[in-house]
Design a protein around this motif. Structure first.
Motif, PDB file in Angstrom:
ATOM      1  N   GLY A 160      56.414   1.684  10.446  1.00 15.67           N
ATOM      2  CA  GLY A 160      55.548   2.276  11.478  1.00 15.67           C
ATOM      3  C   GLY A 160      56.129   3.567  12.041  1.00 15.67           C
ATOM      4  O   GLY A 160      55.413   4.553  12.258  1.00 15.67           O
ATOM      5  N   GLY A 161      57.444   3.566  12.285  1.00 13.10           N
ATOM      6  CA  GLY A 161      58.093   4.764  12.811  1.00 13.10           C
ATOM      7  C   GLY A 161      58.028   5.908  11.805  1.00 13.10           C
ATOM      8  O   GLY A 161      57.804   7.068  12.163  1.00 13.10           O
ATOM      9  N   LEU A 162      58.204   5.557  10.535  1.00 14.51           N
ATOM     10  CA  LEU A 162      58.165   6.569   9.474  1.00 14.51           C
ATOM     11  C   LEU A 162      56.751   7.166   9.356  1.00 14.51           C
ATOM     12  O   LEU A 162      56.601   8.390   9.242  1.00 14.51           O
ATOM     13  CB  LEU A 162      58.578   5.916   8.158  1.00 14.51           C
ATOM     14  N   VAL A 163      55.735   6.305   9.427  1.00 16.25           N
ATOM     15  CA  VAL A 163      54.351   6.802   9.374  1.00 16.25           C
ATOM     16  C   VAL A 163      54.112   7.761  10.552  1.00 16.25           C
ATOM     17  O   VAL A 163      53.594   8.869  10.373  1.00 16.25           O
ATOM     18  CB  VAL A 163      53.326   5.635   9.396  1.00 16.25           C
ATOM     19  N   ALA A 164      54.537   7.342  11.744  1.00 15.24           N
ATOM     20  CA  ALA A 164      54.351   8.212  12.917  1.00 15.24           C
ATOM     21  C   ALA A 164      55.093   9.533  12.724  1.00 15.24           C
ATOM     22  O   ALA A 164      54.562  10.612  13.024  1.00 15.24           O
ATOM     23  CB  ALA A 164      54.832   7.505  14.184  1.00 15.24           C
ATOM     24  N   GLY A 165      56.320   9.448  12.198  1.00  8.77           N
ATOM     25  CA  GLY A 165      57.119  10.661  11.972  1.00  8.77           C
ATOM     26  C   GLY A 165      56.481  11.576  10.940  1.00  8.77           C
ATOM     27  O   GLY A 165      56.512  12.802  11.078  1.00  8.77           O
ATOM     28  N   PHE A 166      55.903  11.003   9.891  1.00  7.42           N
ATOM     29  CA  PHE A 166      55.257  11.815   8.860  1.00  7.42           C
ATOM     30  C   PHE A 166      53.998  12.471   9.418  1.00  7.42           C
ATOM     31  O   PHE A 166      53.784  13.669   9.233  1.00  7.42           O
ATOM     32  CB  PHE A 166      54.910  10.959   7.620  1.00  7.42           C
ATOM     33  N   VAL A 167      53.182  11.707  10.127  1.00  7.82           N
ATOM     34  CA  VAL A 167      51.946  12.271  10.691  1.00  7.82           C
ATOM     35  C   VAL A 167      52.301  13.360  11.712  1.00  7.82           C
ATOM     36  O   VAL A 167      51.770  14.468  11.662  1.00  7.82           O
ATOM     37  CB  VAL A 167      51.074  11.162  11.338  1.00  7.82           C
ATOM     38  N   GLY A 168      53.242  13.043  12.617  1.00  8.86           N
ATOM     39  CA  GLY A 168      53.592  13.975  13.687  1.00  8.86           C
ATOM     40  C   GLY A 168      54.224  15.260  13.186  1.00  8.86           C
ATOM     41  O   GLY A 168      54.117  16.307  13.826  1.00  8.86           O
ATOM     42  N   ASN A 169      54.901  15.194  12.036  1.00 14.09           N
ATOM     43  CA  ASN A 169      55.562  16.385  11.483  1.00 14.09           C
ATOM     44  C   ASN A 169      54.778  17.008  10.331  1.00 14.09           C
ATOM     45  O   ASN A 169      55.311  17.862   9.612  1.00 14.09           O
ATOM     46  CB  ASN A 169      56.972  16.031  11.013  1.00 14.09           C
ATOM     47  N   ASN A 170      53.546  16.590  10.187  1.00 12.24           N
ATOM     48  CA  ASN A 170      52.694  17.106   9.097  1.00 12.24           C
ATOM     49  C   ASN A 170      53.334  16.969   7.719  1.00 12.24           C
ATOM     50  O   ASN A 170      53.286  17.898   6.914  1.00 12.24           O
ATOM     51  CB  ASN A 170      52.324  18.578   9.345  1.00 12.24           C
ATOM     52  N   ILE A 171      53.938  15.841   7.476  1.00 16.54           N
ATOM     53  CA  ILE A 171      54.483  15.568   6.140  1.00 16.54           C
ATOM     54  C   ILE A 171      53.411  14.785   5.388  1.00 16.54           C
ATOM     55  O   ILE A 171      53.139  13.627   5.710  1.00 16.54           O
ATOM     56  CB  ILE A 171      55.798  14.756   6.203  1.00 16.54           C
ATOM     57  N   ASP A 172      52.825  15.445   4.420  1.00 12.93           N
ATOM     58  CA  ASP A 172      51.629  14.883   3.788  1.00 12.93           C
ATOM     59  C   ASP A 172      51.981  14.095   2.521  1.00 12.93           C
ATOM     60  O   ASP A 172      51.411  14.337   1.467  1.00 12.93           O
ATOM     61  CB  ASP A 172      50.666  16.041   3.476  1.00 12.93           C
ATOM     62  N   ILE A 173      52.957  13.208   2.619  1.00 12.06           N
ATOM     63  CA  ILE A 173      53.380  12.423   1.449  1.00 12.06           C
ATOM     64  C   ILE A 173      53.007  10.967   1.722  1.00 12.06           C
ATOM     65  O   ILE A 173      53.320  10.453   2.802  1.00 12.06           O
ATOM     66  CB  ILE A 173      54.909  12.534   1.232  1.00 12.06           C
ATOM     67  N   PRO A 174      52.338  10.306   0.775  1.00  8.09           N
ATOM     68  CA  PRO A 174      51.971   8.913   1.022  1.00  8.09           C
ATOM     69  C   PRO A 174      53.193   7.986   1.063  1.00  8.09           C
ATOM     70  O   PRO A 174      54.152   8.172   0.308  1.00  8.09           O
ATOM     71  CB  PRO A 174      51.055   8.555  -0.158  1.00  8.09           C
ATOM     72  N   ILE A 175      53.138   7.033   1.980  1.00  5.25           N
ATOM     73  CA  ILE A 175      54.206   6.028   2.132  1.00  5.25           C
ATOM     74  C   ILE A 175      53.628   4.675   1.726  1.00  5.25           C
ATOM     75  O   ILE A 175      52.550   4.308   2.189  1.00  5.25           O
ATOM     76  CB  ILE A 175      54.669   5.940   3.603  1.00  5.25           C
ATOM     77  N   ARG A 210      44.276   5.343  10.435  1.00  2.00           N
ATOM     78  CA  ARG A 210      44.541   3.985   9.944  1.00  2.00           C
ATOM     79  C   ARG A 210      44.891   3.972   8.452  1.00  2.00           C
ATOM     80  O   ARG A 210      45.718   3.175   7.996  1.00  2.00           O
ATOM     81  CB  ARG A 210      43.327   3.087  10.248  1.00  2.00           C
ATOM     82  N   GLN A 211      44.271   4.898   7.679  1.00  2.00           N
ATOM     83  CA  GLN A 211      44.494   4.875   6.219  1.00  2.00           C
ATOM     84  C   GLN A 211      45.877   5.381   5.810  1.00  2.00           C
ATOM     85  O   GLN A 211      46.263   5.256   4.642  1.00  2.00           O
ATOM     86  CB  GLN A 211      43.378   5.633   5.477  1.00  2.00           C
ATOM     87  N   ARG A 212      46.652   5.924   6.791  1.00  2.00           N
ATOM     88  CA  ARG A 212      48.027   6.318   6.447  1.00  2.00           C
ATOM     89  C   ARG A 212      48.942   5.087   6.339  1.00  2.00           C
ATOM     90  O   ARG A 212      50.082   5.195   5.869  1.00  2.00           O
ATOM     91  CB  ARG A 212      48.611   7.280   7.502  1.00  2.00           C
ATOM     92  N   VAL A 213      48.465   3.952   6.842  1.00  2.57           N
ATOM     93  CA  VAL A 213      49.270   2.724   6.757  1.00  2.57           C
ATOM     94  C   VAL A 213      48.863   1.933   5.516  1.00  2.57           C
ATOM     95  O   VAL A 213      47.771   1.383   5.451  1.00  2.57           O
ATOM     96  CB  VAL A 213      49.101   1.853   8.015  1.00  2.57           C
ATOM     97  N   VAL A 214      49.743   1.937   4.520  1.00  6.80           N
ATOM     98  CA  VAL A 214      49.449   1.252   3.255  1.00  6.80           C
ATOM     99  C   VAL A 214      50.624   0.342   2.915  1.00  6.80           C
ATOM    100  O   VAL A 214      51.778   0.777   2.930  1.00  6.80           O
ATOM    101  CB  VAL A 214      49.254   2.286   2.111  1.00  6.80           C
ATOM    102  N   SER A 215      50.322  -0.917   2.624  1.00  4.32           N
ATOM    103  CA  SER A 215      51.408  -1.794   2.183  1.00  4.32           C
ATOM    104  C   SER A 215      50.971  -2.570   0.946  1.00  4.32           C
ATOM    105  O   SER A 215      49.789  -2.633   0.627  1.00  4.32           O
ATOM    106  CB  SER A 215      51.845  -2.745   3.304  1.00  4.32           C
ATOM    107  N   VAL A 216      51.945  -3.133   0.247  1.00  2.00           N
ATOM    108  CA  VAL A 216      51.637  -4.005  -0.885  1.00  2.00           C
ATOM    109  C   VAL A 216      52.290  -5.363  -0.642  1.00  2.00           C
ATOM    110  O   VAL A 216      53.331  -5.465   0.017  1.00  2.00           O
ATOM    111  CB  VAL A 216      52.112  -3.440  -2.255  1.00  2.00           C
ATOM    112  N   GLY A 217      51.658  -6.392  -1.163  1.00  3.21           N
ATOM    113  CA  GLY A 217      52.189  -7.751  -1.028  1.00  3.21           C
ATOM    114  C   GLY A 217      52.568  -8.292  -2.390  1.00  3.21           C
ATOM    115  O   GLY A 217      52.622  -7.555  -3.382  1.00  3.21           O
ATOM    116  N   GLY A 218      52.854  -9.579  -2.424  1.00  5.68           N
ATOM    117  CA  GLY A 218      53.104 -10.241  -3.700  1.00  5.68           C
ATOM    118  C   GLY A 218      54.553 -10.264  -4.141  1.00  5.68           C
ATOM    119  O   GLY A 218      54.879 -10.913  -5.137  1.00  5.68           O
TER     120      GLY A 218
END
Ligand SMILES: *Cc1c(COP(=O)(O)O)cnc(C)c1O
Length: 292
Positions: A160-175, A210-218
């Protein structure tokens, strides 16, 4: 390698949380975790460095797994002489359990400070905003073009912190967050909530799509902290081909997720993946028998 021997992702969160505890004149820390909690070990290290008491509430998430004589992080709890350990059964309300320890210490005249499990609140998440900024600086300095970031997703402060940091710093790389205890339908709302709480500390000068938050399970099954074959393969692969230590509970399963996604063709052949190593190797020793 972040400090608070031998480090791990909780060091980044505690940089902010311990500063807050000291600013509030706390004289003891209370936190919680599983029997092999890296977070508890790193919090205790910080407490020893700052001359604070440290108290744990340990949740026996897998019944019968807490042993006072266990190896790994548990050994370090005792080597660094933790001030108290309260063991509670799986499913206990950990916030309430820590509140009871808080009350007891307060009655003894102490000024205790509670750190939530994994150090995952808004303040702790700032550690991963700082990490995002550090990454961005390294991308520039080293001329790195990263296409995807892969990180573990548990109590959610890191992801969550990393997503916020990427959005806030305009880092347009998917996590992509690889779940270590939940599949996406349960994990993503937690991570989104954490990212939004971090953005709130910045007075919402940016908001989290919301779509910046992506996770995988399994990859975490059968259960948090219990081994599976892809984890064992990943731990051995990293050890034998790169000399990098992963751990059985977190980074081993996260690397298994990365390997699985590569095999499924989720990434293109020329893409650069950044794997965020979140620590945890201390727990290896508690799992020696399954890794031999
Ligand atoms: C706690 C931990 C994680 C997960 O981080 P969260 O912020 O709890 O999601 C990943 N790796 C290691 C080694 C950890 O100790």
């Amino acid at each position: 390698m972040l400090g608070l021997s031998p480090g791990g992702n909780k060091t980044r969160k505690l940089e902010f949380l311990i500063a807050d505890a000291l600013a509030k004149s706390a004289d003891c820390l209370i936190t919680c975790g599983a029997p092999q909690s890296n977070h508890c070990r790193i919090t205790l290290t910080a407490a020893r460095k700052e001359g604070l008491q440290c108290h744990f509430v340990i949740e026996e998430r897998v019944p019968g797994t807490y042993s006072e004589t266990a190896s790994g992080n548990n050994f370090i709890f005792h080597l660094m002489s933790v001030d108290s350990i309260t063991v509670v059964p799986a499913g206990t309300n950990m916030a309430e359990a820590m509140e009871r320890v808080h009350e007891k210490l307060r009655r003894l005249g102490h000024r205790p400070y509670i750190i939530p499990g994994g150090g995952s609140n808004a303040l702790g998440g700032l550690g991963y905003v700082a990490c995002a900024q550090e990454l961005q600086q390294q991308f520039f300095e080293l001329g790195l073009a990263i296409d995807h970031v892969i990180v573990g997703s548990g109590s959610s402060g890191t992801h969550g912190g990393l997503v916020a940091g990427f959005v806030g710093n305009n880092i347009d790389i998917p996590i992509v967050g690889v779940g270590v205890s939940r599949d996406p339908q349960d994990q993503e709302p937690l991570v989104y909530k954490e990212a939004c709480a971090v953005a709130e500390l910045f007075n919402n000068v940016f908001t989290i799509p919301r779509q910046r938050v992506v996770s995988v399970g399994g990859y975490w099954q059968p259960k948090y902290s219990l081994p599976n074959a892809p984890m064992i393969e990943a731990v051995k692969l990293f050890a034998t081909t790169e000399g990098v230590l992963l751990d059985p509970v977190y980074t081993g399963k996260v690397a298994a997720g990365m390997i699985g996604m590569i095999r499924e063709g989720k990434f293109k052949k020329n893409e650069n993946l950044l794997f965020i190593h979140t620590g945890g190797a201390t727990a290896l020793h508690a799992y020696e028998s399954i890794l031999r």
